[in-house]
Design an enzyme around this catalytic site. Structure first.
Site, short mmCIF file in Angstrom:
data_model
loop_
_atom_site.label_atom_id
_atom_site.label_comp_id
_atom_site.label_asym_id
_atom_site.label_seq_id
_atom_site.Cartn_x
_atom_site.Cartn_y
_atom_site.Cartn_z
N ASP A 1 10.68 -0.33 -2.25
CA ASP A 1 10.93 -0.83 -1.64
C ASP A 1 10.00 -1.07 -0.21
O ASP A 1 10.60 -0.32 1.05
CB ASP A 1 12.51 -0.71 -0.84
CG ASP A 1 13.41 -1.41 -0.13
OD1 ASP A 1 13.18 -2.56 0.05
OD2 ASP A 1 13.95 -0.82 0.63
N TYR A 2 9.00 -1.62 -0.35
CA TYR A 2 8.22 -1.08 0.44
C TYR A 2 8.06 -1.89 1.62
O TYR A 2 7.08 -3.40 1.54
CB TYR A 2 6.47 -1.41 -0.03
CG TYR A 2 5.14 -0.69 0.99
CD1 TYR A 2 5.41 0.51 1.17
CD2 TYR A 2 4.61 -1.44 1.92
CE1 TYR A 2 4.49 1.15 2.13
CE2 TYR A 2 3.40 -1.06 3.03
CZ TYR A 2 3.14 0.48 3.11
OH TYR A 2 2.28 0.63 4.03
#
Length: 229
Positions: free
Chosen positions: A189-190
């Protein structure tokens, strides 16, 4: 101490009764995160999750503890599970998240800083990571969620995919499956809120519930959407 949102477990109420509680993020019915400011100036964070939420908080605890040997991530102080809520307490890290106003005046410089952080994350040895989200695992995960009706509305999709139903989205993923994978250790979940910067350098990563070995594209896609937002 907060009275709304997910229930705060009694051990946390007792341990941090003298600390200031400040809501920093929430996903109604799924996740609540609080910043705790101690009387001596110490900072910790409490994350609460419904047992049915995904990614699971016990999984995030496991991944965060593993990542602490490889990357600048929060130290896990304590964690626990109950019938109504899972919880994790972490130490605060230096820096400000990448959506802070101090970075937004120079978006080009910000994107470069986020790219350096992503390169740091992807430099971790794949063989060191016990968490798998390679194509076989990812597609099976999606198939189970679609079959279970967990993805119930196209409104949950990114705007460019809202013409698809959950089933047609799965069919498209299966039909367009890549022939090979560029495997790295992905954050999962960058996005900008999950990256901490100091002096325009990435100094910390948070929200690690989806860390795993996966195709580099996974992080690049999320990061690209994030900087567009």
């Amino acid at each position: 101490m907060p009275t709304k949102g997910l229930p705060i477990p009694q051990p946390l109420r007792e341990e941090y009764a003298e600390w200031g509680w400040h809501s920093v993020s929430w996903w109604p019915g799924a996740f609540d995160t609080y910043r705790l400011d101690g009387p001596s100036g110490r900072v910790r964070f409490v994350k609460l999750a419904a047992p049915t939420a995904y990614p699971t908080l016990p999984g995030e605890v496991e991944r965060t503890r593993w990542a602490s040997d490889h990357l600048p991530v929060p130290g896990v102080v304590a964690s626990g599970s109950g019938p109504d809520v899972d919880w994790m307490v972490t130490e605060g890290l230096a820096g400000k998240d990448a959506i802070h106003d101090c970075w937004s005046a120079d978006p080009t410089r910000l994107v470069r800083a986020l790219a350096r952080g992503l390169r740091t994350f992807h430099s971790v040895a794949v063989d060191a990571c016990p968490f798998d989200f390679t194509l076989d695992a990812a597609l099976e995960h999606i198939r189970r969620r679609v079959d279970a009706g967990v993805v119930v509305s196209e409104d949950e999709f990114h705007a460019e995919h809202r013409h698809l139903t959950p089933r047609s989205a799965l069919d498209r993923l299966l039909a367009e499956r890549p022939a090979d994978e560029d495997l790295v250790v992905c954050h999962g979940d960058y996005c900008a809120p999950n990256i901490l910067l100091h002096g325009w350098e990435p100094v910390g990563f948070v929200d690690l519930g989806e860390v795993g070995v996966a195709d580099r594209w996974w992080d690049l896609a999320v990061a690209t959407w994030s900087v567009g937002w």
